[in-house]
Write a protein that holds these residues in place. Sequence first.
Motif, short mmCIF file in Angstrom:
data_model
loop_
_atom_site.label_atom_id
_atom_site.label_comp_id
_atom_site.label_asym_id
_atom_site.label_seq_id
_atom_site.Cartn_x
_atom_site.Cartn_y
_atom_site.Cartn_z
N THR A 94 -2.39 -1.43 4.96
CA THR A 94 -1.31 -0.96 5.84
C THR A 94 -1.59 0.50 6.22
OG1 THR A 94 0.00 -0.25 3.95
CG2 THR A 94 0.40 -2.49 4.79
N ASP A 97 0.13 3.19 5.97
CA ASP A 97 0.45 4.21 4.95
C ASP A 97 -0.68 4.39 3.95
OD1 ASP A 97 2.66 3.08 6.04
OD2 ASP A 97 3.75 2.76 4.14
N HIS A 98 -1.45 3.35 3.75
CA HIS A 98 -2.47 3.42 2.68
C HIS A 98 -3.88 3.58 3.22
CE1 HIS A 98 1.04 1.58 0.75
NE2 HIS A 98 0.60 2.15 -0.35
N TYR A 104 -4.14 0.76 -4.00
CA TYR A 104 -3.23 -0.31 -3.53
C TYR A 104 -3.26 -0.33 -2.01
CZ TYR A 104 1.24 -2.73 -2.69
OH TYR A 104 2.21 -3.58 -2.25
N GLY A 109 -1.05 -1.82 -0.01
CA GLY A 109 0.26 -1.90 0.63
C GLY A 109 0.70 -3.32 0.95
#
Length: 817
Positions: A273, A275-276, A306, A308
């Motif tokens: 995603t 954000d990641h 991670y 997301g």
Amino acid sequence: GARYDARAAQERWAAFWEADQTFTPLDDGSKERRYVLDMFPYPSGDLHMGHAEAFAMGDVWARFLKLRGYDVMHPIGWDSFGLPAENAAIKRNAHPAEWTYANIDTQANSFKRYGLSLDWSRRLHTSDPEYYRWTQWLFLRFRERGLAYRKASWVNWCPKDQTVLANEQVINGECERCGSPVTKRELTQWFFKVTEYADRLLDDMEQLEAGWPERVLTMQRNWIGRSEGAYIDFALPGSDEPITVFTTRPDTLYGASFLVIAPDGKLAPKIVTDDHRAEFEAYLEKTKSETEIERQSTDREKTGVYLGVDAINPVSGAKIPVFVADYVLAEYGTGAVMGSAAHDQRDLDFARKYGLPILVVIDSGQEDPNVSGIATKADGPYVNSPVLEGISDTETGVATMIKVLQEKGAGRGATTYRLRDWLLSRQRFWGAPIPIIHCEACGEVPVPDDQLPVELPYLTGTDLNPKGTSPLAAATDWVNVDCPTCGGPATRDTDTMDTFVDSSWYFFRYCSPGFEGGPFDPEDVRRWMPVAQYVGGVEHAILHLLYMRFFTKALYDMGLVDFTEPMRRLLNQGQVINQGKSMSKSLGNGVDLGEQIENFGVDAVRLTMIFAGPPEEDIDWADLSPSGSVKFLQRAYRLAADVTSEPGVDPAGGDATLRSTAHRTLADITQCIETQRFNVAVARIMELVNATRKVIDTGAGPADPAVREACEFVAIALSLVSPYVAEEMWEQLGKPPSIANAGWPTVDESLLTIESVTCVIQVKGKVRGRLEVSPTIGEDELRELALAEESVQRALDGREIAKIIIRAPKLVSIVPA
Ligand code: ANZ
Ligand code: ZN
């Protein structure tokens, strides 16, 4: 006494063998054929001690089989493409061919001097256009069958040599050739589809069990790395594509609490995603600088990111997070792993670091991994795993889970392999050009067979400097061609082939030297192959031996050969080391072969190597005595010089004990050679020399026909190892040359067992009795028997015994007090 002059003998017999073509096979069907093959040399400078040992071993075989009456083919050639020639050319501003062919000449002369029973008429060099024409032809046939293809992939890249490296050329993360740390690059490369043959490469090893060293088979098995398990699909909400993992333990699926995928695979950048993404990309960069070995090391701290997104465990329905972590490799399995933390240590370490659930699904009776930090491996009843209730062994658990997954459409049984396809493209000049033309209109166009070979353009010196692309790209006249299909403008492929391609089929070419109709004439190959005995270093245990097996199977599938394994027997000789260490420039412990030969002669050097120990073990030159070998060879030669009986004399009336010894020794030597205990065979020859000398000097004398017979045995057996002195002895014995055609003597079985020997018993130096005893009698038994003799007791007349000397089985000497 008489001496043989090693240097004169070398010159004389080397010339004789060459003129006589002693070692060119008849190939007329009058004798059974045997093919003895040494791994062909790379022409880096002159021959060294390692070559000397390996070829001495191979020559024992070739000469033995010839003496046993076979029509032996024992060819020689050179693996003459490769990087060192190119580097030398850059350094000297010359053409790689100059260095290469000069070294070949030097080596060829050394081989000839070294007294090997080679057939020079089949000589080949892989860098000759007439050879690589067929390397290219084979490449095209492989491509037609889908066995050669191009794909973009991350490749090992040496920043200094500016070239792609095969996995095998990366040693501990460093370039095998220059030692620079290896990085990764994405390039479109040619591959051979070895993986299509993975099962056959494994299963056909059954044919090799009898003739190959077990350790080589084990190394090949591990390299291929067949692994049985399952593919399991984990749905990814919001995506049509599931994440498919490969696992050997589908039975632990209820415990899968997270997924880990390879950072450098195709999937991660697609699903991460926004954000990641930044964190992921930084992690990817870091991963690229790591070697595969570092990534797989179990005791390294686990790291990951991670992405997301979460996937669904197909049996428990749990939502589980998806990570990237460097411990998962893009190229193995599917590049995705399910994390079963309680039962896999790497997954457990990862789960503990990132606070992920550790779900025990097998009651192994061991401590809870949540507490101990140690993943449990043992079998036990499955727990918290509804579909596996009542099962307590892994095999049933795995099979049951696979069945459940299959029914759900969420998985299936699968086999994966560690083996990867063979990356054969090299951005190098001194190799066989890949015979493909790239046309904008037609795509990849094979060079038509009648235009082969695609010869290398003439480039020298700095033209060859690595520039990140192949040096061939700089030869624009050569690169730009008309498309063979549409006639439009097109360009040649500028990569050359890995030299392991050249060495994967040279043994076929030896069967058909100069053949114009193909890489070999299938008829020739049918007559000579498979190879009866292959000899070479264990450093080739994996790659070369695997690739040449792959080639053979592909040729079998094309109907060009009628066997699937090309080498019946394999002998891996040990290394020659010095002072306990591998010879190297930096240690300054190199031993120069030429110097050894100057000092001691070829025969003694070869004898020293063979006598040093079992062929497969390392030998330490510092522990050996070539001067001792020289002395022994002179001693052997003197026997022949002393013999006074005529050639052809019937040995039957000769010294019975010597005859028995000679035939027993011959039987032993035969067996030792057949079982590759060459060093023991030499020891037995030495014993026979001593026994014969004794009879000449203190027994029946030089005219005894048994002496001649024993001497002939010595010469013939010695010819396997020290051929020059053997020819000289043969001549002394009045026999026509060459001893290589003498035939292996027949053992007279009736002479092998002697019933008894006479033991003389002395008391105070005087003969007081005689005993008929078994030749294998032990000292204790002989002492008892001797002391029990009445005549001995009488001579002792009750006196104590001060000393008793026993030389079983022939003498007991008693000194009374
Ligand atoms: C879950 C699991 C649970 C695993 C368990 C093992 C034990 P071999 O035997 O060498 O084939 N694996 C799969 N693909 C991987 C990859 N691309 N990179 C790193 N590891 C990978 O190993 C197969 C096991 O190695 C697979 O089974 C997977 O972990 C891991 F108690 O899945 B297992
Ligand atoms: Zn075209």
